[in-house]
Design a protein around this motif. Structure first.
Motif, PDB file in Angstrom:
ATOM      1  N   GLU A 117       0.846  -1.189   0.000  1.00 36.28           N
ATOM      2  CA  GLU A 117       0.000   0.000   0.000  1.00 36.28           C
ATOM      3  C   GLU A 117       0.883   1.241   0.000  1.00 36.28           C
ATOM      4  OE1 GLU A 117      -3.352   0.298  -0.273  1.00 36.28           O
ATOM      5  OE2 GLU A 117      -3.270  -1.865  -0.642  1.00 36.28           O
ATOM      6  N   PRO A 118       0.523   2.256  -0.779  1.00 34.74           N
ATOM      7  CA  PRO A 118       1.307   3.497  -0.798  1.00 34.74           C
ATOM      8  C   PRO A 118       1.546   4.094   0.589  1.00 34.74           C
ATOM      9  CG  PRO A 118      -0.253   3.493  -2.607  1.00 34.74           C
ATOM     10  CD  PRO A 118      -0.567   2.284  -1.761  1.00 34.74           C
ATOM     11  N   ALA A 119       0.562   4.048   1.459  1.00 32.84           N
ATOM     12  CA  ALA A 119       0.712   4.620   2.802  1.00 32.84           C
ATOM     13  C   ALA A 119       1.820   3.911   3.591  1.00 32.84           C
ATOM     14  CB  ALA A 119      -0.608   4.543   3.571  1.00 32.84           C
ATOM     15  N   ASP A 120       1.945   2.587   3.405  1.00 34.82           N
ATOM     16  CA  ASP A 120       2.998   1.831   4.093  1.00 34.82           C
ATOM     17  C   ASP A 120       4.374   2.208   3.555  1.00 34.82           C
ATOM     18  OD1 ASP A 120       1.044   0.499   5.548  1.00 34.82           O
ATOM     19  OD2 ASP A 120       0.981  -1.211   4.178  1.00 34.82           O
ATOM     20  N   ILE A 121       4.459   2.415   2.259  1.00 30.61           N
ATOM     21  CA  ILE A 121       5.722   2.803   1.629  1.00 30.61           C
ATOM     22  C   ILE A 121       6.143   4.184   2.132  1.00 30.61           C
ATOM     23  CG2 ILE A 121       6.846   3.341  -0.575  1.00 30.61           C
ATOM     24  CD1 ILE A 121       4.814   1.260  -1.826  1.00 30.61           C
ATOM     25  N   VAL A 122       5.189   5.102   2.169  1.00 36.63           N
ATOM     26  CA  VAL A 122       5.457   6.463   2.655  1.00 36.63           C
ATOM     27  C   VAL A 122       5.935   6.422   4.100  1.00 36.63           C
ATOM     28  CG1 VAL A 122       4.353   8.654   3.266  1.00 36.63           C
ATOM     29  CG2 VAL A 122       3.943   7.637   1.015  1.00 36.63           C
ATOM     30  N   ALA A 123       5.270   5.629   4.932  1.00 35.15           N
ATOM     31  CA  ALA A 123       5.675   5.533   6.337  1.00 35.15           C
ATOM     32  C   ALA A 123       7.094   4.986   6.471  1.00 35.15           C
ATOM     33  CB  ALA A 123       4.688   4.619   7.100  1.00 35.15           C
ATOM     34  N   GLU A 124       7.446   3.987   5.642  1.00 32.35           N
ATOM     35  CA  GLU A 124       8.799   3.438   5.695  1.00 32.35           C
ATOM     36  C   GLU A 124       9.842   4.485   5.272  1.00 32.35           C
ATOM     37  OE1 GLU A 124      11.622   0.024   3.636  1.00 32.35           O
ATOM     38  OE2 GLU A 124       9.451  -0.263   3.565  1.00 32.35           O
ATOM     39  N   ILE A 125       9.545   5.214   4.209  1.00 31.70           N
ATOM     40  CA  ILE A 125      10.486   6.239   3.744  1.00 31.70           C
ATOM     41  C   ILE A 125      10.661   7.322   4.797  1.00 31.70           C
ATOM     42  CG2 ILE A 125      10.885   8.077   2.045  1.00 31.70           C
ATOM     43  CD1 ILE A 125       9.357   6.266   0.011  1.00 31.70           C
ATOM     44  N   ALA A 126       9.552   7.799   5.357  1.00 31.18           N
ATOM     45  CA  ALA A 126       9.614   8.855   6.382  1.00 31.18           C
ATOM     46  C   ALA A 126      10.440   8.385   7.577  1.00 31.18           C
ATOM     47  CB  ALA A 126       8.204   9.246   6.811  1.00 31.18           C
ATOM     48  N   LYS A 127      10.264   7.135   7.973  1.00 25.08           N
ATOM     49  CA  LYS A 127      11.029   6.574   9.107  1.00 25.08           C
ATOM     50  C   LYS A 127      12.521   6.508   8.748  1.00 25.08           C
ATOM     51  CE  LYS A 127      11.544   2.447  11.886  1.00 25.08           C
ATOM     52  NZ  LYS A 127      11.368   0.998  11.887  1.00 25.08           N
ATOM     53  N   GLU A 128      12.833   6.015   7.550  1.00 25.72           N
ATOM     54  CA  GLU A 128      14.229   5.878   7.120  1.00 25.72           C
ATOM     55  C   GLU A 128      14.934   7.228   7.017  1.00 25.72           C
ATOM     56  OE1 GLU A 128      16.188   3.211   6.550  1.00 25.72           O
ATOM     57  OE2 GLU A 128      14.625   1.819   7.127  1.00 25.72           O
ATOM     58  N   LEU A 129      14.190   8.254   6.593  1.00 24.00           N
ATOM     59  CA  LEU A 129      14.786   9.583   6.429  1.00 24.00           C
ATOM     60  C   LEU A 129      14.915  10.316   7.772  1.00 24.00           C
ATOM     61  CD1 LEU A 129      13.044  10.827   3.166  1.00 24.00           C
ATOM     62  CD2 LEU A 129      15.372   9.941   3.431  1.00 24.00           C
ATOM     63  N   GLY A 130      14.213   9.798   8.774  1.00 22.22           N
ATOM     64  CA  GLY A 130      14.300  10.414  10.100  1.00 22.22           C
ATOM     65  C   GLY A 130      13.426  11.618  10.157  1.00 22.22           C
TER      66      GLY A 130
END
Length: 172
Positions: free
Chosen positions: A159-172
């Motif tokens: 799901e796009p929302a899960d991908i966005v959450a992972e990216i936001a977490k990785e970027l800090g």
């Protein structure tokens, strides 16, 4: 005047056609409360015609020249989420310009990319035998995407929302 570090995009999304750069980029920008910018749209604005028309009427070389300028300009000006065209990373000056940026490679398997792009798409490099061309492009570009990326996110069947959450977490 802001320093280059402050003006740096929040994230720069790279990946092949069908990886979700526009969809994820738009949602990530919204999540981060920043703007979204797509270098293909910048090229179209400068050229006064679609990316497909630039390829057909002016050739791929001209498109790549316009694209390299669009990427450098956006990296200097844009503070939000920036999406690069799938082949933008082929340009050596673009690769150099991406050093030090928060580059996110949206990784996708061929079957998923084909589903998302569609085989009857208006993508200029996929006109003849789109599945075979897309596979070849993905194989040629993968090592460059991986080398440039600070973060690699698999987008297959997510799901796009899960991908966005992972990216936001990785970027800090």
């Amino acid at each position: 005047m802001q320093s280059a570090e402050q003006r740096r995009p929040a994230a720069v999304l790279i990946g092949p056609p069908g990886s979700g750069k526009t969809t994820i980029g738009t949602l990530l920008a919204e999540h981060l409360g920043v703007g979204f910018r797509d270098t293909d749209a910048d090229v179209e604005a400068v050229a006064g015609k679609s990316v497909s028309d630039v390829f057909v009427e002016d050739g791929e070389e001209r498109f790549r020249e316009l694209e390299a300028v669009a990427v450098r300009t956006a990296l200097e000006e844009h503070e939000g989420v920036l999406s690069l065209g799938g082949g933008a990373i082929l340009d050596a000056s673009t690769q150099e310009a991406l050093a030090g940026h928060r580059v996110v490679y949206l990784q996708v398997k061929l079957d998923q990319a084909v589903k998302r792009v569609g085989l009857a798409s208006a993508r200029p490099l996929l006109v003849l035998n789109p599945r075979s061309r897309l596979r070849k492009l993905m194989e040629e570009r993968r090592p460059i995407y991986e080398r440039l990326a600070r973060v690699i996110v698999v987008t297959d069947e997510r799901e796009p929302a899960d991908i966005v959450a992972e990216i936001a977490k990785e970027l800090g």
